[in-house]
Design an enzyme around this catalytic site. Structure first.
Site, PDB file in Angstrom:
ATOM      1  N   GLU A 246       0.905  -1.284   0.009  1.00  0.00           N
ATOM      2  CA  GLU A 246       0.138  -0.002  -0.042  1.00  0.00           C
ATOM      3  C   GLU A 246       0.839   1.290   0.021  1.00  0.00           C
ATOM      4  O   GLU A 246       1.423   1.562   1.033  1.00  0.00           O
ATOM      5  CB  GLU A 246      -0.805  -0.058   1.166  1.00  0.00           C
ATOM      6  CG  GLU A 246      -1.702  -1.210   1.452  1.00  0.00           C
ATOM      7  CD  GLU A 246      -3.069  -1.057   0.493  1.00  0.00           C
ATOM      8  OE1 GLU A 246      -3.129   0.077  -0.544  1.00  0.00           O
ATOM      9  OE2 GLU A 246      -3.810  -1.882   0.413  1.00  0.00           O
ATOM     10  N   CYS A 280      -2.378   8.851   3.250  1.00  0.00           N
ATOM     11  CA  CYS A 280      -2.070   8.297   1.679  1.00  0.00           C
ATOM     12  C   CYS A 280      -3.158   8.559   0.900  1.00  0.00           C
ATOM     13  O   CYS A 280      -3.099   9.172  -0.267  1.00  0.00           O
ATOM     14  CB  CYS A 280      -2.041   6.751   1.798  1.00  0.00           C
ATOM     15  SG  CYS A 280      -3.299   5.900   2.804  1.00  0.00           S
TER      16      CYS A 280
END
Ligand code: NAD
Length: 468
Positions: A246, A280
Site C-alpha cells: 500500500e 495516503c
C-alpha cells in the site's frame, strides 16, 4: 521520558542500543525505542516460526475469539496509546487525531475478527468433488509508516492473525512507541510468539530491508512510500514472498460547476487536510470548474481559518505540527517552489517549529512539482478547468492511482465520472472515507493487492485446491 521494550516470544526484550523519539510539537524526547540488530530480528522471526503450528491449527472459532479479544484490549489501553501517539506523531488528541485513530484501530480489529473464509466447494458431482481451502501462509512481516501508525499496524496484524499466520511488526523509526505499547498490550492475551515487534532507527542496519530478504518470512505487508515499496518488491523476489503493498497517492478531486461552494467547503477541507494532509488517500490535487473556482477558493480559505492548530496534547487543537523534520522540509520545498509560479491564497510559510499553516495555492502550471509530486502535508494546489474531459485526463495523468473523488449535486453523473478515474477507491461528494468492509488499495505505482474485507483477509492466505 520512558524506555520502551520490544515484544518477542511473549517477553519484553531490549536491544543493545536505543534511539530517541522526538515530539514534533516541542522538539523534546518522548522516549527511547530499542534499536534492533539483525540478531534481534532473527529472534523475533524464530519466535513467530515456533508459534505458528499451534496458532494455525487452533479451531477457527477459538482464533476468531482470540482476535475479537484484541479489540477489547485496545479499547482498555486506548487513551494511554492515544496520548503517546500524539506525542510522537504530533496529531491532536481530538478531531481526526489520535483518539479517532484508536477508535479506527478498534473498529478494524473487531470487524476483521468477525470475518471468515469458509471452504468453497467448486464442484461436487459424479465426476468428483473439488474444494478450495484458504490456509495461513506462515510468518508475516508487517512494515508500517508514521502517519497512522497504530491503525495501519492493526490493518496488517488482524487479518494476518485471523487467517492463522504469526506476525513480526516493524514500525517507522519516527513513531515506534505507540506500536510498541499496542503490541505489548495485545500480546499479553495471545500465545507467546504469535505477535512480535521489533524497532530500529534504520541507520546502521535497515530492519525493514532485512525483513524483505529474510528467508523465513513468507509474506510482507507494507504501507509506506512508493520508493520503499519498489525496493521491497525487488528484494522479496529472491524468496518469492507474497506481497501486499500500500503505497503513496496523489489523489485528485474534481468539482463540477453545479456545486454550492459553501456547502462542499468542509468536506473538501477534511478530504485534503485530514492528519495535516499526511494521509495516503487524502486529496492532493483539487480540480475546480472555472465558473465556481474563485468561490471555492474563498470558502475553503474561510473554513480553514477557523481550524485551531497547536500542540496535540492541548484539547483545543484540531491540527498539529507536521510529523517530522524530513516531511516538513519536503512540504516547505514544494510550497516555496509553488509560490514562485502560483498564487498563494492562504498560508505559505511556517513561522514556528514544525507547525506549517494550512496552505492553498491556485493558478499553478500543470507541471508544477506541487501538482506532480505527493506533498503529503498541509498544502493543496487548486487547479482551474473548463473542459471536464481534460480535467479527468489530468486527474488520471499520474503515476499513482490510490483514490479520487467527484463533487456534484447530480449523483448519477458524478458516479459515471467517478468510474472514469483510474484509482483503487473513488468517492462521490467526499474523499478518503474508508471502511473495514470495503477493499482498499491502489492501481499503478500506488501498490499491489487490497486490504480490508474478505478480499483483504484472503491476501493473508495461500489457496489449496483439494480434489477428493
Ligand atoms: P517510508 O517508505 O519511508 O517508510 C515506511 C516503512 O518502511 C518504515 O517502517 C521504514 O522504516 C521502512 N523502510 C525504510 N526503508 C526500507 C527498506 N529499504 N525496506 C523495507 N522497509 C523499509 O514511508 P513513510 O514516510 O513512513 O510513509 C509515508 C508514505 O506512506 C507516503 O508516501 C504515503 O502516501 C504512504 N502511505 C500509504 C498508505 C496506503 O495505504 N496506501 C497509507 C499510509 C501511508
Amino acid at each position: 521520558m520512558l524506555d520502551f521494550s520490544m515484544t518477542v516470544g511473549g517477553r519484553q526484550v531490549t536491544a543493545r542500543e536505543t534511539f530517541a523519539v522526538i515530539n514534533p510539537a516541542t522538539g523534546q524526547v518522548v522516549g527511547h525505542a530499542p534499536n534492533a540488530s539483525l540478531a534481534d530480528l532473527d529472534m523475533a522471526v524464530a519466535a513467530a516460526i515456533a508459534a505458528f503450528p499451534a496458532w494455525a491449527a487452533l479451531p477457527d472459532d477459538q482464533r476468531q475469539a482470540a482476535c475479537a479479544a484484541l479489540a477489547g484490549r485496545l479499547a482498555e489501553r486506548a487513551e494511554d496509546i492515544a496520548r503517546l501517539l500524539t506525542q510522537e506523531q504530533g496529531k491532536p488528541l481530538n478531531g481526526l487525531g489520535s483518539r479517532f485513530e484508536m477508535g479506527g484501530a478498534q473498529a478494524w480489529a473487531g470487524y476483521t475478527a468477525g470475518l471468515s473464509l469458509p471452504v468453497k466447494v467448486l464442484q461436487d458431482d459424479n465426476s468428483g468433488r473439488i474444494e478450495l481451502h484458504r490456509k495461513p501462509i506462515g510468518v508475516v512481516g508487517s512494515i508500517t509508516p508514521w502517519n497512522w501508525p497504530v491503525m495501519i499496524a492493526i490493518w496488517h496484524i488482524l487479518p494476518a492473525l485471523r487467517a492463522g499466520n504469526t506476525v513480526v511488526v516493524k514500525p517507522s523509526p519516527y513513531t515506534p512507541l505507540s506500536t510498541l505499547m499496542a503490541v505489548a498490550t495485545m500480546a499479553e492475551i495471545l500465545p507467546p510468539g504469535v505477535l512480535n515487534v521489533v524497532t530500529s532507527d534504520d541507520r546502521a542496519v535497515n530492519i525493514g530491508a532485512a525483513m524483505a530478504s529474510h528467508p523465513d518470512i513468507r509474506k510482507i505487508v507494507f504501507t509506506g512510500s512508493c520508493a520503499t515499496g519498489e525496493k521491497i518488491m525487488q528484494t522479496a523476489a529472491t524468496t518469492m514472498k507474497r506481497l501486499t503493498l500500500e503505497m503513496g497517492g496523489n489523489d485528485a478531486g474534481i468539482v463540477l460547476p453545479d456545486c454550492d461552494p459553501r456547502a462542499i467547503a468542509e468536506g473538501l477541507f477534511w478530504g485534503a487536510f485530514i492528519n495535516n494532509g499526511q494521509t495516503c488517500a487524502a486529496m492532493k490535487r483539487l480540480y475546480v470548474h472555472d465558473s465556481i473556482h474563485d468561490a471555492v477558493c474563498d470558502e475553503l480559505a474561510a473554513f480553514a481559518r477557523n481550524i485551531p492548530m497547536g500542540n496535540g496534547l492541548d484539547e483545543t487543537s484540531v491540527l498539529g505540527p507536521v510529523a517530522n523534520r524530513m516531511q516538513f522540509d519536503k512540504v516547505s520545498r514544494l510550497v516555496a517552489d509553488a509560490a514562485q509560479s502560483g498564487r498563494i491564497i492562504l498560508g505559505g510559510a511556517a513561522d514556528e517549529g514544525l507547525f506549517f499553516p494550512v496552505t492553498l495555492i491556485a493558478d499553478l502550471p500543470e507541471d508544477a512539482p506541487l501538482i506532480i509530486e505527493e506533498q503529503f502535508g498541509p498544502a493543496l494546489p487548486i487547479i482551474r478547468y473548463t473542459d471536464l474531459d481534460q480535467a479527468i485526463a489530468a486527474a488520471n495523468n499520474s503515476d499513482n492511482g490510490l483514490g479520487g473523488s467527484v463533487w456534484s449535486t447530480d449523483r448519477a453523473r458524478a458516479r459515471d465520472i467517478a468510474l472514469q478515474l483510474d484509482c483503487g477507491s473513488v468517492w462521490v461528494n467526499r474523499h478518503g472515507a474508508i471502511q473495514p468492509n470495503a477493499p482498499f488499495g491502489g492501481t499503478k505505482r500506488s501498490g499491489i493487492g487490497r486490504e480490508f474485507g474478505e478480499e483483504g483477509l484472503a491476501e493473508m492466505t495461500e489457496m489449496q485446491t483439494l480434489f477428493c
